[in-house]
Enzyme design. Structure first.
Site, PDB file in Angstrom:
ATOM      1  N   GLY A  36       0.812  -1.205   0.000  1.00  0.00           N
ATOM      2  CA  GLY A  36       0.000   0.000   0.000  1.00  0.00           C
ATOM      3  C   GLY A  36       0.845   1.254   0.000  1.00  0.00           C
ATOM      4  N   GLY A  47      -0.525   4.478   0.340  1.00  0.00           N
ATOM      5  CA  GLY A  47      -1.268   5.618   0.843  1.00  0.00           C
ATOM      6  C   GLY A  47      -0.348   6.453   1.714  1.00  0.00           C
ATOM      7  N   PHE A  48      -0.922   7.193   2.648  1.00  0.00           N
ATOM      8  CA  PHE A  48      -0.100   8.066   3.484  1.00  0.00           C
ATOM      9  C   PHE A  48       0.877   7.263   4.338  1.00  0.00           C
ATOM     10  CE2 PHE A  48      -3.802  10.932   2.802  1.00  0.00           C
ATOM     11  CZ  PHE A  48      -3.101  11.967   2.204  1.00  0.00           C
ATOM     12  N   GLY A  49       0.418   6.145   4.935  1.00  0.00           N
ATOM     13  CA  GLY A  49       1.296   5.355   5.782  1.00  0.00           C
ATOM     14  C   GLY A  49       2.428   4.703   5.019  1.00  0.00           C
ATOM     15  N   VAL A  76      -2.133  -7.871  -3.535  1.00  0.00           N
ATOM     16  CA  VAL A  76      -1.695  -8.936  -2.627  1.00  0.00           C
ATOM     17  C   VAL A  76      -2.861  -9.876  -2.363  1.00  0.00           C
ATOM     18  CG1 VAL A  76      -0.860  -9.461  -0.297  1.00  0.00           C
ATOM     19  CG2 VAL A  76       0.079  -7.510  -1.571  1.00  0.00           C
ATOM     20  N   GLU A 131     -18.065  18.308   3.716  1.00  0.00           N
ATOM     21  CA  GLU A 131     -17.430  18.940   2.561  1.00  0.00           C
ATOM     22  C   GLU A 131     -18.189  18.651   1.277  1.00  0.00           C
ATOM     23  OE1 GLU A 131     -12.934  18.857   4.520  1.00  0.00           O
ATOM     24  OE2 GLU A 131     -13.561  17.298   3.114  1.00  0.00           O
ATOM     25  N   ASP A 173      -5.102   3.131   8.419  1.00  0.00           N
ATOM     26  CA  ASP A 173      -6.490   2.776   8.723  1.00  0.00           C
ATOM     27  C   ASP A 173      -6.682   1.296   8.988  1.00  0.00           C
ATOM     28  OD1 ASP A 173      -7.292   5.389   8.474  1.00  0.00           O
ATOM     29  OD2 ASP A 173      -7.892   5.207   6.377  1.00  0.00           O
TER      30      ASP A 173
END
Length: 442
Positions: free
Chosen positions: A16, A18-20, A84, A179, A316
């Site tokens: 992954g 993403g941000f992490g 995966v 938003e 997450d």
């Protein structure tokens, strides 16, 4: 087929980007390790601005950056666009959907989250969530095509038929829902003004449905109330304490105050629930780790798994807690700063283990919360060194929100494009990313 890497260097697989996963990879840029980043997409997505793509404010390339480009100068990184399918913790291997097997010495799982419909998965076809660019394109198409359908109606068409096409429902009063609802009103009242002949777009209806007793439930009470007032001021109908009991292609059914109400709506957006990536179950089955009710993997204080210090779960997908000396551990919120900090901690702990040291507990630093509501409307709850916690709303909060989101975008080009697009939109009320293509999937 097994991909071999030199045995002299530790092999780190990161699932992954993403941000992490992104932060973990960057944190290992000077380490004497071989890194393989695996992601089913070829781009890193700046999710906080994804709703802007869904509402035609920004184009997809403005908030997405090819992963290979991000790491083109980081020579210890190999990027694989793959999914995966399995993990063998005993053999320390990851299985890909193309049959390849990646051996690892250290594994970081940062697969993120997906939508949760609380047992009503059939609602997904009628109320898409917002996690990927594909989701954003679907929502944008449904919203704009509803207006096109309203224009095609003959002048003598029944009013309820046209009203349903001009009604949008956003389910969930968290930051994404707030938003989305605020921007949908701006589209109707400003962007599309004067472009249609058979109806007046400013009469379009946008409802925000929240099952709790206030929007932005994790924010301080005063900011939640301010957000509600700002939403209502720009034209959003806010329904709190309302529970959705049915969603279909004609609209939604609500229970509110003991009464059942049917709302006919052509556009429904789901922003109410989040579940961990299905990969969490794969990791749990391979390691014996436990999952929480949301499917997140329960991790040790250092973000590793019991009996498997070589495996870390971040973002997450992790049911992580912040460990501050002298205080009770507290859950880490599912926000991008938390994922970034977990990624950096997981990388730092890999380096510690390579030196023969034990991993350190994760400590989350909360820099605050931001949510934009619309043009010159936002709420902010931020911590400032020496000044403490600052809470403000309205135009100052909106300017601060703009600055923070531009600052954290990946790449100079993206920052420049977003600033230009937002400046143009501010002065002209126009949203240029309104092209829709493909089959009607609504």
């Amino acid at each position: 087929m097994t991909i071999q890497t030199p045995a002299a260097r530790a092999r780190v697989v990161i699932i992954g980007c993403g941000f992490g996963g992104l932060e973990a990879t960057k944190a290992l840029r000077h380490a004497d390790v071989d890194i393989t980043v695996v992601d089913k997409h070829n781009h890193h997505l700046f999710q906080p601005l994804l709703y802007q793509v869904a509402t035609a404010g920004l184009t997809a390339p403005a908030i997405a950056e090819p992963i290979r480009r991000i790491f083109r100068k980081q020579r210890n990184v190999t990027v694989l666009m793959a999914e995966v399918t399995g993990v063998d913790a005993r053999a320390r291997s990851v299985f890909l959907n193309d049959g390849q097997v990646l051996p690892y010495d250290h594994l970081i799982v940062a697969a993120g989250a997906t939508h949760s419909y609380f047992g009503h998965d059939d609602w997904a076809d009628h109320a898409p969530g917002l996690k990927t660019l594909e989701d954003a394109f679907v929502i944008r198409r449904r919203l704009l095509m509803a207006y096109e359908a309203a224009e095609r109606l003959p002048p003598d068409a029944p009013a309820p038929q046209r009203d349903a096409l001009l009604t949008s429902v956003v389910i969930g009063g968290g930051p994404t829902g707030v938003e989305m609802a605020g921007t949908m009103v701006e589209i109707a009242r400003h962007t599309l003004k004067g472009e249609f002949r058979r109806f007046q777009s400013h009469k379009a209806r946008v409802l925000l449905i929240e099952g709790g007793q206030r929007v932005l439930g994790n924010y301080p009470q005063a900011l939640s109330e301010s957000a509600k007032q700002q939403l209502e001021k720009i034209g959003v109908e806010v329904r709190i304490g309302a529970r959705v009991t049915q969603i279909d292609e004609q609209g939604v059914t609500l229970q509110e105050g003991g009464q059942t109400q049917r709302i006919a709506a052509a556009t429904v957006v789901w922003a109410a629930g989040v579940a961990a990536s299905p990969l969490g179950k794969v990791v749990a089955a391979a390691t014996g780790a436990e999952l929480d009710r949301a499917g997140r993997v329960q991790v040790l204080p250092d973000l590793s798994l019991p009996g498997h210090p070589e495996i870390s779960v971040v973002g997450d997908l992790a049911a992580a807690k912040s460990h501050v000396p002298g205080q009770e551990p507290t859950p880490v919120p599912g926000v991008s700063p938390g994922a970034k900090q977990m990624g950096r901690t997981a990388a730092a702990n890999i380096l510690r283990r390579l030196r023969g040291e034990v991993g350190l507990p994760f400590r989350y630093v909360n820099y605050g919360d931001l949510a934009t509501i619309g043009r010159k409307a936002a709420v902010a709850d931020v911590g400032v060194p020496l000044l403490g916690q600052l809470r403000f709303t309205g135009f100052p909060a909106w300017l601060f929100w703009l600055f923070i989101h531009v600052f954290f975008l990946i790449g100079f080009r993206n920052r420049l494009v977003v600033m230009i697009d937002w400046a143009w939109s501010y002065w002209t009320f126009e949203r240029h990313a309104r092209i829709v293509v493909g089959k009607d999937d609504s």
